[in-house]
Design a protein around this motif. Structure first.
Motif, mmCIF file in Angstrom:
data_model
loop_
_atom_site.group_PDB
_atom_site.id
_atom_site.type_symbol
_atom_site.label_atom_id
_atom_site.label_comp_id
_atom_site.label_asym_id
_atom_site.label_seq_id
_atom_site.Cartn_x
_atom_site.Cartn_y
_atom_site.Cartn_z
ATOM 1 N N ALA A 1 0.848 -1.186 0.000
ATOM 2 C CA ALA A 1 0.000 0.000 0.000
ATOM 3 C C ALA A 1 0.886 1.239 0.000
ATOM 4 N N ALA A 2 0.460 2.244 -0.724
ATOM 5 C CA ALA A 2 1.191 3.504 -0.748
ATOM 6 C C ALA A 2 0.877 4.305 0.515
ATOM 7 N N HIS A 3 1.886 4.952 1.025
ATOM 8 C CA HIS A 3 1.749 5.777 2.221
ATOM 9 C C HIS A 3 2.353 7.151 1.954
ATOM 10 N N ARG A 4 2.022 8.082 2.806
ATOM 11 C CA ARG A 4 2.631 9.417 2.740
ATOM 12 C C ARG A 4 3.041 9.801 4.157
ATOM 13 N N ILE A 5 4.108 10.581 4.257
ATOM 14 C CA ILE A 5 4.541 11.096 5.560
ATOM 15 C C ILE A 5 4.587 12.618 5.465
ATOM 16 N N ARG A 6 4.032 13.257 6.482
ATOM 17 C CA ARG A 6 3.963 14.712 6.555
ATOM 18 C C ARG A 6 4.137 15.159 8.000
ATOM 19 N N ARG A 7 4.354 16.447 8.144
ATOM 20 C CA ARG A 7 4.378 17.009 9.494
ATOM 21 C C ARG A 7 2.992 16.845 10.098
ATOM 22 N N HIS A 8 2.925 16.421 11.338
ATOM 23 C CA HIS A 8 1.648 16.236 12.029
ATOM 24 C C HIS A 8 0.949 17.589 12.141
ATOM 25 N N PRO A 9 -0.333 17.668 11.802
ATOM 26 C CA PRO A 9 -1.020 18.962 11.833
ATOM 27 C C PRO A 9 -1.056 19.614 13.217
ATOM 28 N N ALA A 10 -0.993 18.822 14.262
ATOM 29 C CA ALA A 10 -1.013 19.394 15.610
ATOM 30 C C ALA A 10 0.402 19.591 16.154
ATOM 31 N N GLY A 11 1.401 19.189 15.364
ATOM 32 C CA GLY A 11 2.780 19.306 15.820
ATOM 33 C C GLY A 11 3.401 20.628 15.410
ATOM 34 N N GLU A 12 4.602 20.869 15.883
ATOM 35 C CA GLU A 12 5.325 22.069 15.516
ATOM 36 C C GLU A 12 6.791 21.724 15.307
ATOM 37 N N ILE A 13 7.463 22.557 14.562
ATOM 38 C CA ILE A 13 8.896 22.381 14.364
ATOM 39 C C ILE A 13 9.609 23.071 15.522
ATOM 40 N N THR A 14 10.613 22.409 16.075
ATOM 41 C CA THR A 14 11.421 23.027 17.124
ATOM 42 C C THR A 14 12.878 23.058 16.677
ATOM 43 N N LEU A 15 13.607 24.022 17.202
ATOM 44 C CA LEU A 15 15.007 24.232 16.870
ATOM 45 C C LEU A 15 15.827 24.210 18.142
ATOM 46 N N THR A 16 16.955 23.532 18.104
ATOM 47 C CA THR A 16 17.969 23.635 19.149
ATOM 48 C C THR A 16 19.278 23.980 18.447
ATOM 49 N N ALA A 17 20.204 24.565 19.187
ATOM 50 C CA ALA A 17 21.497 24.926 18.605
ATOM 51 C C ALA A 17 22.560 24.891 19.689
ATOM 52 N N ARG A 18 23.803 24.732 19.236
ATOM 53 C CA ARG A 18 24.928 24.833 20.162
ATOM 54 C C ARG A 18 26.120 25.396 19.406
ATOM 55 N N CYS A 19 26.919 26.163 20.111
ATOM 56 C CA CYS A 19 28.104 26.784 19.532
ATOM 57 C C CYS A 19 29.216 25.745 19.456
ATOM 58 N N LEU A 20 29.910 25.722 18.335
ATOM 59 C CA LEU A 20 30.981 24.743 18.138
ATOM 60 C C LEU A 20 32.372 25.331 18.375
ATOM 61 N N ALA A 21 32.456 26.553 18.884
ATOM 62 C CA ALA A 21 33.764 27.128 19.196
ATOM 63 C C ALA A 21 34.413 26.284 20.299
ATOM 64 N N PRO A 22 35.708 26.027 20.191
ATOM 65 C CA PRO A 22 36.382 25.201 21.205
ATOM 66 C C PRO A 22 36.158 25.747 22.620
ATOM 67 N N GLY A 23 35.728 24.876 23.498
ATOM 68 C CA GLY A 23 35.531 25.234 24.905
ATOM 69 C C GLY A 23 34.238 25.965 25.213
ATOM 70 N N CYS A 24 33.462 26.344 24.206
ATOM 71 C CA CYS A 24 32.210 27.071 24.457
ATOM 72 C C CYS A 24 31.107 26.079 24.794
ATOM 73 N N ARG A 25 30.338 26.411 25.797
ATOM 74 C CA ARG A 25 29.246 25.528 26.217
ATOM 75 C C ARG A 25 27.875 26.150 25.954
ATOM 76 N N TRP A 26 27.824 27.200 25.119
ATOM 77 C CA TRP A 26 26.557 27.870 24.847
ATOM 78 C C TRP A 26 25.639 26.939 24.073
ATOM 79 N N GLU A 27 24.406 26.859 24.537
ATOM 80 C CA GLU A 27 23.385 26.060 23.861
ATOM 81 C C GLU A 27 22.066 26.814 23.876
ATOM 82 N N LEU A 28 21.303 26.625 22.838
ATOM 83 C CA LEU A 28 19.963 27.193 22.748
ATOM 84 C C LEU A 28 18.963 26.109 23.122
#
Length: 86
Positions: free
Chosen positions: A10-37
Motif C-alpha cells: 500500500a502507498a503511504h505518505r509522511i507529513r508534518r503532524h497537523p497538531a505538531g510544531e517544528i522546534t530548533l535547538t542549537a549549540r556553539c561549536l567554538a572550542p571550549g564554548c558551552r553555549w546552547e539554545l
C-alpha cells in the motif's frame, strides 16, 4: 489444503503532524564554548539568539542546529495519487 501467503503493498505518505510544531535547538561549536539554545518553536528567535551569541563572542561563528518535528504517516486510498514532493 495448503496455506498461501498473500502480500499486499500500500502507498503511504509522511507529513508534518497537523497538531505538531517544528522546534530548533542549537549549540556553539567554538572550542571550549558551552553555549546552547534550548528547544524553541520560534525559529526566527533561535536564529537571532545564534547571531547575538556571535556578536558578543567574536570567533564563535559556527553552530550545530537541529530541527525536530512530529510526523504522521497515512495510508493512501487506491484512488489517491502520490503527493508531489513538499
Amino acid at each position: 489444503m495448503t496455506t498461501r501467503s498473500v502480500f499486499a503493498y500500500a502507498a503511504h505518505r509522511i507529513r508534518r503532524h497537523p497538531a505538531g510544531e517544528i522546534t530548533l535547538t542549537a549549540r556553539c561549536l567554538a572550542p571550549g564554548c558551552r553555549w546552547e539554545l534550548d528547544a524553541t518553536s520560534d525559529l526566527a528567535a533561535g536564529d537571532e539568539a545564534c547571531m547575538a551569541h556571535t556578536g558578543l563572542n567574536p570567533g564563535h561563528d559556527t553552530f550545530e542546529r537541529t530541527w525536530s518535528e512530529v510526523s504522521l504517516v497515512t495510508r493512501l486510498d487506491r484512488r489517491d495519487k502520490l503527493p508531489e514532493a513538499e
